[in-house]
Write an enzyme that holds these catalytic residues in place. Structure first.
Site: not given
Ligand code: NAD
Ligand code: UDP
Length: 324
Positions: A14, A39, A60, A93-94, A147, A151, A164
């Site tokens: 990601g 994504t 996944d 779920k994720t 979400y 989270k 724990q």
């Molecule tokens: P993104 O969507 O670019 O990256 C998320 C990645 O997780 C993707 O590569 C996607 O394919 C993968 N993914 C999703 N579900 C999955 C699953 N079930 N199993 C395996 N892989 C899975 O988003 P990002 O901006 O890179 O965000 C990364 C993390 O940081 C996330 O957890 C997000 O909640 C957190 N976050 C990001 C921001 C931001 O502004 N970018 C802000 C707050 C929190």
């Protein structure tokens, strides 16, 4: 080079994950990138595939994973409202099952585990700027709840495993972050405005554009991740990581138009339900505990980001139709 650590990055293909993998490889770690490409894209990590200390696994994280590592960064989860609302059940779920699997793995291995939490924990905040002590103002049944509550539950799990099972945990609450490799179609505001501006298409402001966000450049954020992971074991977080510079969405649109020299016009669209009115991190904890604060301000960060999207357009990776 002496390899110190084997590091698992879930969501490594990601936006944030790919920058983190790159940074970890540069500093001599072995990286196992796990992603289901919901994504994320191969393009984000293409340049790392030949690195001898980089491994990619399509998986996944709602299913258990049996690998051997020393540290885990749990980033897997769609972050853009458009994407996390596309399959909300899978988003919860994720977040929740994914956290349980990451924590279970960390427990078996005695590994340190990092959670990419979010400013969405605070919902539509009534305290401004938001310190970590604020419990938030979150709707449990709205379109953002999959979400936000997912989270929040993940944070609960992290702290219960810490209490724990004495697991070594690191929880970062990330505020809006932008930079190269944000997915061009993911609907987040910075990438959307830049692409719209570069294509001279209408810039779509939701609501009146008076809602605020605080935008952090990706390199600053990744530095915060590393500092938090490497901090003493009594530092568990949650720690806010973000840039306290606060802008209205209208201000952001004006800056993007100016920096791209665009002929785009601004148009107004309905504000999505539960869209937070204001958001700005209080980063005193990160300053004090990690000696961290952002160094790249919005204009500079946008100037580093715009060429990435220009290149995607030149390479034909962005279809104009998508943004009409
Ligand atoms: P993104 O969507 O670019 O990256 C998320 C990645 O997780 C993707 O590569 C996607 O394919 C993968 N993914 C999703 N579900 C999955 C699953 N079930 N199993 C395996 N892989 C899975 O988003 P990002 O901006 O890179 O965000 C990364 C993390 O940081 C996330 O957890 C997000 O909640 C957190 N976050 C990001 C921001 C931001 O502004 N970018 C802000 C707050 C929190
Ligand atoms: N937004 C907007 N136009 C867009 C995309 C987003 O006005 O094309 C607004 C959105 O309503 C929100 C802010 O920009 O108020 C930030 O949205 P984003 O999806 O980037 O992240 P959020 O902080 O809401 O999770």
């Amino acid at each position: 080079m002496h390899l110190e650590r084997r590091v698992l990055v879930t969501g490594g293909a990601g936006f944030l994950g790919s920058h983190l993998c790159e940074r970890l490889l540069k500093t001599g770690n072995q990286v196992l990138c796990v992603d289901n490409f919901f994504t994320g894209t191969r393009r984000n990590i293409e340049h790392l595939l030949d690195h001898k200390h980089f491994e990619l696994l399509r998986h996944d994280i709602t299913h258990p994973l049996y690998v051997e590592v020393d540290e885990i960064y749990n980033l897997a989860c769609p972050a853009s409202p458009v994407h996390y609302q596309r399959d909300p059940v899978q988003t919860t779920k994720t977040s929740v099952i994914g956290a349980i699997n990451a924590l279970g793995l960390a427990k078996r291995l005695g590994a340190k585990v990092f959670q990419a939490s979010t400013s969405e924990i605070y919902g539509d905040p009534t305290v401004h700027p938001q310190p970590e002590e604020y419990w938030g103002n979150v709707n449990s049944i709205g379109p953002r709840s999959c979400y936000d509550e997912g989270k929040r539950c993940a944070e609960t799990l992290f702290f219960d495993y810490w209490r724990q099972h004495r697991l070594r945990i690191k929880v970062a609450r990330i505020f809006n972050t932008y930079g190269p490799r944000t997915h061009p179609n993911d609907g987040r505001v910075v990438s959307s405005f830049i692409v719209q501006a570069l294509l001279n298409q209408n810039i779509t402001i939701f609501g009146e554009g008076q809602q605020t966000r605080s935008f952090c450049y990706v390199d600053d954020l990744i530095e915060g991740f590393i500092r938090l992971m490497d901090s003493p074991s009594d530092v568990t977080g949650p720690v806010n990581l973000g840039n306290p510079g606060e802008f209205t969405i209208r201000e952001l649109a004006d800056i993007v138009i100016e920096l791209t020299g665009s002929r785009s016009k601004i148009v107004y669209r309905p504000l999505p339900q539960d869209d937070p009115k204001q958001r700005r991190p209080n980063i005193s904890k990160a300053q004090e505990l990690l000696n961290w604060q952002p160094t790249i301000q919005l204009r500079e960060g946008l100037q580093k980001t715009i060429p990435y999207f220009e290149r995607l357009i030149l390479d034909g990776q962005i279809s104009k139709a998508v943004f009409n």
